[in-house]
Motif scaffolding. Structure first.
Motif, PDB file in Angstrom:
ATOM      1  N   MET A   1      28.287  45.656  39.943  1.00 56.02           N
ATOM      2  CA  MET A   1      29.651  45.998  40.680  1.00 56.02           C
ATOM      3  C   MET A   1      30.819  46.105  39.652  1.00 56.02           C
ATOM      4  N   LYS A   2      31.847  47.038  40.088  1.00 54.27           N
ATOM      5  CA  LYS A   2      32.970  47.011  39.346  1.00 54.27           C
ATOM      6  C   LYS A   2      34.074  46.633  40.107  1.00 54.27           C
ATOM      7  N   TYR A   3      34.912  45.821  39.548  1.00 48.71           N
ATOM      8  CA  TYR A   3      36.015  45.405  40.521  1.00 48.71           C
ATOM      9  C   TYR A   3      37.300  45.578  39.599  1.00 48.71           C
ATOM     10  N   VAL A   4      38.387  46.103  40.283  1.00 44.71           N
ATOM     11  CA  VAL A   4      39.940  46.186  39.749  1.00 44.71           C
ATOM     12  C   VAL A   4      40.631  45.384  40.324  1.00 44.71           C
ATOM     13  N   ILE A   5      41.378  44.534  39.527  1.00 46.98           N
ATOM     14  CA  ILE A   5      42.273  43.496  39.851  1.00 46.98           C
ATOM     15  C   ILE A   5      43.692  43.994  39.605  1.00 46.98           C
ATOM     16  N   ILE A   6      44.538  44.115  40.779  1.00 45.59           N
ATOM     17  CA  ILE A   6      46.104  44.587  40.569  1.00 45.59           C
ATOM     18  C   ILE A   6      46.828  43.114  40.787  1.00 45.59           C
ATOM     19  N   ASN A   7      47.569  42.614  39.568  1.00 44.27           N
ATOM     20  CA  ASN A   7      48.145  41.589  39.738  1.00 44.27           C
ATOM     21  C   ASN A   7      49.835  41.857  39.955  1.00 44.27           C
ATOM     22  N   GLY A   8      50.320  41.406  41.092  1.00 48.03           N
ATOM     23  CA  GLY A   8      51.479  41.913  41.259  1.00 48.03           C
ATOM     24  C   GLY A   8      52.661  40.537  40.955  1.00 48.03           C
ATOM     25  N   SER A   9      51.984  39.500  40.282  1.00 43.44           N
ATOM     26  CA  SER A   9      52.952  38.680  39.752  1.00 43.44           C
ATOM     27  C   SER A   9      53.402  38.791  38.339  1.00 43.44           C
ATOM     28  N   PRO A  10      54.513  38.474  37.965  1.00 47.52           N
ATOM     29  CA  PRO A  10      55.060  38.708  36.801  1.00 47.52           C
ATOM     30  C   PRO A  10      54.422  37.544  35.671  1.00 47.52           C
ATOM     31  N   ARG A  11      53.759  36.410  36.347  1.00 51.43           N
ATOM     32  CA  ARG A  11      53.187  35.509  35.667  1.00 51.43           C
ATOM     33  C   ARG A  11      51.594  35.365  35.952  1.00 51.43           C
ATOM     34  N   ARG A  12      50.764  34.431  35.235  1.00 55.19           N
ATOM     35  CA  ARG A  12      49.779  34.139  35.591  1.00 55.19           C
ATOM     36  C   ARG A  12      49.259  32.824  35.729  1.00 55.19           C
ATOM     37  N   LYS A  13      49.835  32.315  36.834  1.00 55.70           N
ATOM     38  CA  LYS A  13      49.902  30.910  37.188  1.00 55.70           C
ATOM     39  C   LYS A  13      49.190  30.557  38.294  1.00 55.70           C
ATOM     40  N   ASN A  14      49.762  30.216  39.494  1.00 57.90           N
ATOM     41  CA  ASN A  14      48.999  29.828  40.716  1.00 57.90           C
ATOM     42  C   ASN A  14      48.247  30.924  41.393  1.00 57.90           C
ATOM     43  N   THR A  15      48.811  32.081  41.709  1.00 51.95           N
ATOM     44  CA  THR A  15      47.913  33.067  42.150  1.00 51.95           C
ATOM     45  C   THR A  15      46.855  33.387  41.256  1.00 51.95           C
ATOM     46  N   TRP A  16      47.048  33.424  40.045  1.00 50.26           N
ATOM     47  CA  TRP A  16      46.043  33.863  39.010  1.00 50.26           C
ATOM     48  C   TRP A  16      44.921  33.065  38.917  1.00 50.26           C
ATOM     49  N   LYS A  17      45.260  31.709  39.106  1.00 50.80           N
ATOM     50  CA  LYS A  17      44.141  30.422  39.069  1.00 50.80           C
ATOM     51  C   LYS A  17      43.239  30.836  40.227  1.00 50.80           C
ATOM     52  N   MET A  18      43.700  31.114  41.490  1.00 55.42           N
ATOM     53  CA  MET A  18      42.984  31.606  42.638  1.00 55.42           C
ATOM     54  C   MET A  18      42.158  32.795  42.399  1.00 55.42           C
ATOM     55  N   VAL A  19      42.592  33.793  41.631  1.00 56.79           N
ATOM     56  CA  VAL A  19      41.862  35.135  41.529  1.00 56.79           C
ATOM     57  C   VAL A  19      40.680  34.559  40.281  1.00 56.79           C
ATOM     58  N   GLU A  20      40.840  33.717  39.603  1.00 58.36           N
ATOM     59  CA  GLU A  20      39.755  33.220  38.584  1.00 58.36           C
ATOM     60  C   GLU A  20      38.669  32.385  39.250  1.00 58.36           C
ATOM     61  N   TYR A  21      39.239  31.514  40.414  1.00 59.26           N
ATOM     62  CA  TYR A  21      38.243  30.939  40.951  1.00 59.26           C
ATOM     63  C   TYR A  21      37.383  31.857  41.822  1.00 59.26           C
ATOM     64  N   ALA A  22      37.957  33.062  42.438  1.00 53.87           N
ATOM     65  CA  ALA A  22      37.332  33.994  43.142  1.00 53.87           C
ATOM     66  C   ALA A  22      36.302  34.843  42.384  1.00 53.87           C
TER      67      ALA A  22
ATOM     68  N   LYS B   1      41.658  54.325  38.663  1.00 52.70           N
ATOM     69  CA  LYS B   1      40.638  53.157  38.772  1.00 52.70           C
ATOM     70  C   LYS B   1      40.314  52.411  39.777  1.00 52.70           C
ATOM     71  N   MET B   2      41.187  52.331  41.039  1.00 51.66           N
ATOM     72  CA  MET B   2      40.734  51.971  42.075  1.00 51.66           C
ATOM     73  C   MET B   2      39.886  52.564  42.828  1.00 51.66           C
ATOM     74  N   LYS B   3      39.825  53.911  42.699  1.00 47.83           N
ATOM     75  CA  LYS B   3      38.778  55.112  42.947  1.00 47.83           C
ATOM     76  C   LYS B   3      37.527  54.669  42.390  1.00 47.83           C
ATOM     77  N   GLU B   4      37.413  54.331  41.190  1.00 40.59           N
ATOM     78  CA  GLU B   4      36.155  54.279  40.460  1.00 40.59           C
ATOM     79  C   GLU B   4      35.606  52.814  40.997  1.00 40.59           C
ATOM     80  N   ALA B   5      36.445  51.861  41.205  1.00 41.60           N
ATOM     81  CA  ALA B   5      35.972  50.426  41.391  1.00 41.60           C
ATOM     82  C   ALA B   5      35.121  50.671  42.957  1.00 41.60           C
ATOM     83  N   ASP B   6      34.308  49.443  42.811  1.00 45.43           N
ATOM     84  CA  ASP B   6      33.535  49.146  43.990  1.00 45.43           C
ATOM     85  C   ASP B   6      34.355  48.285  45.051  1.00 45.43           C
ATOM     86  N   GLY B   7      35.200  47.538  44.371  1.00 43.38           N
ATOM     87  CA  GLY B   7      35.853  46.370  45.275  1.00 43.38           C
ATOM     88  C   GLY B   7      37.163  46.480  44.331  1.00 43.38           C
ATOM     89  N   ILE B   8      38.452  46.259  45.437  1.00 45.31           N
ATOM     90  CA  ILE B   8      39.732  45.903  44.696  1.00 45.31           C
ATOM     91  C   ILE B   8      40.123  44.560  45.153  1.00 45.31           C
TER      92      ILE B   8
END
Length: 243
Positions: free
Chosen positions: A1-22, A69-76
């Motif tokens: 599977m191919k996933y594309v991650i759109i990070n809407g945060s200017p940082r990689r802190k709390n929200t990004w930590k959740m993404v990493e767990y996911a 890239k979103m069109k090419e991905a299986d999951g967004i």
């Protein structure tokens, strides 16, 4: 599977930590798009993407590669913290550039995971807004993970595990879910507008080119008898209203 991650945060802190767990519960390849690095100019409200076609957007060179890239991905995966009880300016600006997708939805076979964190409140409302935006794009199914950090360091890992596993399993299944009635209504609205006496030419071209004007919904998504009937009746009503 191919996933594309759109990070809407200017940082990689709390929200990004959740993404990493996911990500630990998802099997496949990941492509990260950090909107802060993309440096997308502010949408100037010119309406070119809606009226003349998305290729006429003055910032198309920034937006099209992300959409492709979103069109090419299986999951967004859309990740965003709560800023002033709403999405970040980065994500809102990106969404503003995709306004044409409300008229010409293209993601009927895609599934998405929304990840939202906050230091206070508003996470559920922000996730709902992102969910509604993706559904207008045509996204088949949206999963949501929300969390209020407060003074806590770790997110609700159990909840992240549960939802991200469901998301990954659903993406891997390739199964498409039936649309909500509200999604069918919007589909019929845009179809009726494309068939109106004074249509937006870009919309008309899209709906006829993809033969959607002859469908009760996106052809890849199966409707049960009730939803087919609902779509037909709704379209007949809207066609009379939108002339």
């Amino acid at each position: 599977m191919k996933y594309v991650i759109i990070n809407g945060s200017p940082r990689r802190k709390n929200t990004w930590k959740m993404v990493e767990y996911a990500k630990n519960n998802l099997k496949g390849d990941f492509e990260e798009i950090h909107l802060m690095k993309e440096k997308i100019p502010l949408c100037n409200g010119c309406y070119n993407c809606i009226v003349e076609g998305e290729d006429k957007c003055p910032h198309n060179d920034k937006i099209k590669p992300i959409i492709d890239k979103m069109k090419e991905a299986d999951g967004i995966i859309i990740a965003c913290p709560v800023y002033a009880l709403n999405v970040t300016a980065l994500l809102k600006n990106f969404f503003d550039h995709t306004a044409y997708l409300y008229h010409r939805p293209e993601f009927f076979t895609k599934k998405a995971l929304v990840v939202v964190s906050t230091a206070g409140i508003g996470q559920k409302d922000v996730a709902k807004y992102i969910d509604e935006t993706l559904r207008h794009w045509g996204v088949n199914k949206v999963y949501k993970i929300t969390y209020a950090y407060g003074a806590k360091d770790l997110p609700d890992i159990k909840n992240i595990d549960e939802i991200s596993k469901k998301f990954g399993k659903d993406v891997g299944s390739k199964k498409l879910h039936g649309p909500k009635l509200g999604d069918i209504v919007f589909f019929d609205v845009w179809k009726a507008m494309a068939l109106s006496n004074n249509p937006i030419e870009a919309d008309k071209e899209f709906w006829f080119k993809n033969d959607l004007v002859n469908k009760d919904f996106a052809p890849e998504v199966k409707l049960n008898i009730f939803k087919k009937l609902f779509s037909k009746v709704m379209f007949l009503i809207l066609k009379r209203v939108i002339k």
